[in-house]
Design an enzyme around this catalytic site. Structure first.
Site, short mmCIF file in Angstrom:
data_model
loop_
_atom_site.label_atom_id
_atom_site.label_comp_id
_atom_site.label_asym_id
_atom_site.label_seq_id
_atom_site.Cartn_x
_atom_site.Cartn_y
_atom_site.Cartn_z
N ARG A 65 4.56 -24.93 -2.94
CA ARG A 65 4.29 -23.49 -2.78
C ARG A 65 4.48 -23.11 -1.31
NH1 ARG A 65 2.68 -19.06 -6.28
NH2 ARG A 65 2.37 -17.34 -4.84
N ILE A 92 1.57 -14.09 -4.65
CA ILE A 92 0.69 -13.99 -3.48
C ILE A 92 1.38 -14.70 -2.33
CG2 ILE A 92 -1.60 -14.53 -2.57
CD1 ILE A 92 -1.52 -12.51 -4.92
N ASN A 107 1.50 -3.22 0.18
CA ASN A 107 1.53 -3.52 -1.25
C ASN A 107 1.03 -2.32 -2.03
OD1 ASN A 107 1.74 -5.23 -3.63
ND2 ASN A 107 -0.50 -5.31 -3.63
N HIS A 109 -0.82 -1.32 -5.72
CA HIS A 109 -1.56 -1.95 -6.83
C HIS A 109 -2.01 -0.86 -7.81
CE1 HIS A 109 -4.12 -4.88 -8.82
NE2 HIS A 109 -5.09 -4.00 -8.79
N ASP A 141 -3.27 -8.74 3.25
CA ASP A 141 -3.90 -9.75 4.12
C ASP A 141 -3.92 -11.07 3.35
OD1 ASP A 141 -7.42 -8.72 3.65
OD2 ASP A 141 -5.94 -9.61 2.28
N GLY A 143 -5.90 -12.30 1.34
CA GLY A 143 -6.56 -12.32 0.02
C GLY A 143 -5.66 -11.75 -1.06
N ASP A 145 -4.95 -8.62 -3.05
CA ASP A 145 -5.21 -7.17 -3.11
C ASP A 145 -6.44 -6.76 -2.30
OD1 ASP A 145 -4.26 -7.39 -6.58
OD2 ASP A 145 -3.01 -6.89 -4.83
C1 GRF Z 1 3.66 -1.30 -10.32
O1 GRF Z 1 2.73 -0.51 -11.03
C2 GRF Z 1 2.92 -2.21 -9.38
O2 GRF Z 1 1.75 -1.64 -8.82
C3 GRF Z 1 2.54 -3.33 -10.30
O3 GRF Z 1 3.68 -3.54 -11.11
C4 GRF Z 1 4.37 -2.28 -11.22
C5 GRF Z 1 5.79 -2.52 -10.77
O4 GRF Z 1 6.53 -1.48 -11.27
N1 GRF Z 1 2.21 -4.53 -9.57
P1 GRF Z 1 8.08 -1.34 -10.80
O5 GRF Z 1 8.70 -2.74 -10.83
O6 GRF Z 1 8.07 -0.77 -9.40
O7 GRF Z 1 8.68 -0.40 -11.80
#
Ligand code: GRF
Length: 207
Positions: A65, A92, A107, A109, A141, A143, A145
């Site tokens: 990894r 990650i 990022n 989320h 960072d 962690g 998210d």
């Molecule tokens: C997004 O909602 C992102 O937050 C999540 O996966 C989705 C990716 O969508 N981790 P895309 O590939 O940008 O259409």
């Protein structure tokens, strides 16, 4: 600002950035490369259609990894980004990547962090029975998210949102997420940012 965007899926967040850049010469950013952790992503296809260099860096192609983490950091570094955008990138990143790009990797989320971190934020929020959920744009960072929050957007959860309807709710979240990401990335690209502890200050660095 030079952006490298990392994807794992359909790439609609990437597309929103491409569209914003195409529509507004003053947006302040250019996507210099798109990278994925797997073959066959919609994100890489969209980049190829836009004539943007792409790369794929798969964990299973590396002995460890840590070796993958170093390889990813090196591939990103080749493109000399000012900012890295993880747009649905489902891995990650590790110490080597963070040493190189920590503090300038954003990022997105699909939940209101710190609630529901991880790979199933939409499903977890739905299962919990929340009345509102949404999306979070944050700096990465060490962690999962957990980095300093830049922006958040709210999406109502209604009676029609059943557990089977995770995809429909995720699509509603992605509509908010795409504009949240475009706005946040543009501001950082144009005005810079400063991170003090958990606080993110957008605007001219050092003022
Ligand atoms: C997004 O909602 C992102 O937050 C999540 O996966 C989705 C990716 O969508 N981790 P895309 O590939 O940008 O259409």
């Amino acid at each position: 600002a030079r952006l490298v965007v990392l994807v794992s899926g359909s790439g609609t967040n990437l597309q929103a950035l491409l569209d914003a850049i195409g529509d507004d010469p003053a947006y302040g950013a250019e996507i210099v490369a798109v990278g994925a952790d797997r073959d066959g992503t919609g994100g890489v296809e969209r980049a190829e259609r836009a004539g943007i260099p792409t790369f794929v860096c798969k964990v299973k192609d590396h002995a460890t990894r840590g070796a993958w983490d170093e390889a990813l950091a090196a591939l990103v570094a080749e493109h000399r980004p000012d900012l890295v955008v993880s747009a649905g990138f489902m891995k990650i990143v590790g110490p080597a990547f963070l040493a190189a790009f920590g503090g300038r990797t954003v990022n997105t989320h699909p939940a209101l962090l710190p609630s529901f971190p991880g790979a199933h934020g939409v499903r977890d929020a739905l299962a919990y029975g929340v009345k509102v959920t949404g999306c979070t744009v944050h700096f990465v960072d060490d962690g999962v998210d957990t980095g300093p929050i830049i922006a958040q957007g709210v999406v109502e959860v209604t009676e029609e949102d059943t557990p089977e309807g995770e995809a429909a709710l995720h699509e509603r979240i992605k509509e908010v997420e795409r504009s949240l990401l475009v706005e946040a990335v543009g501001r950082i690209a144009r005005d810079g940012h400063r991170i003090e502890g958990r606080k993110v200050h957008l605007g001219h660095v050092g003022e």
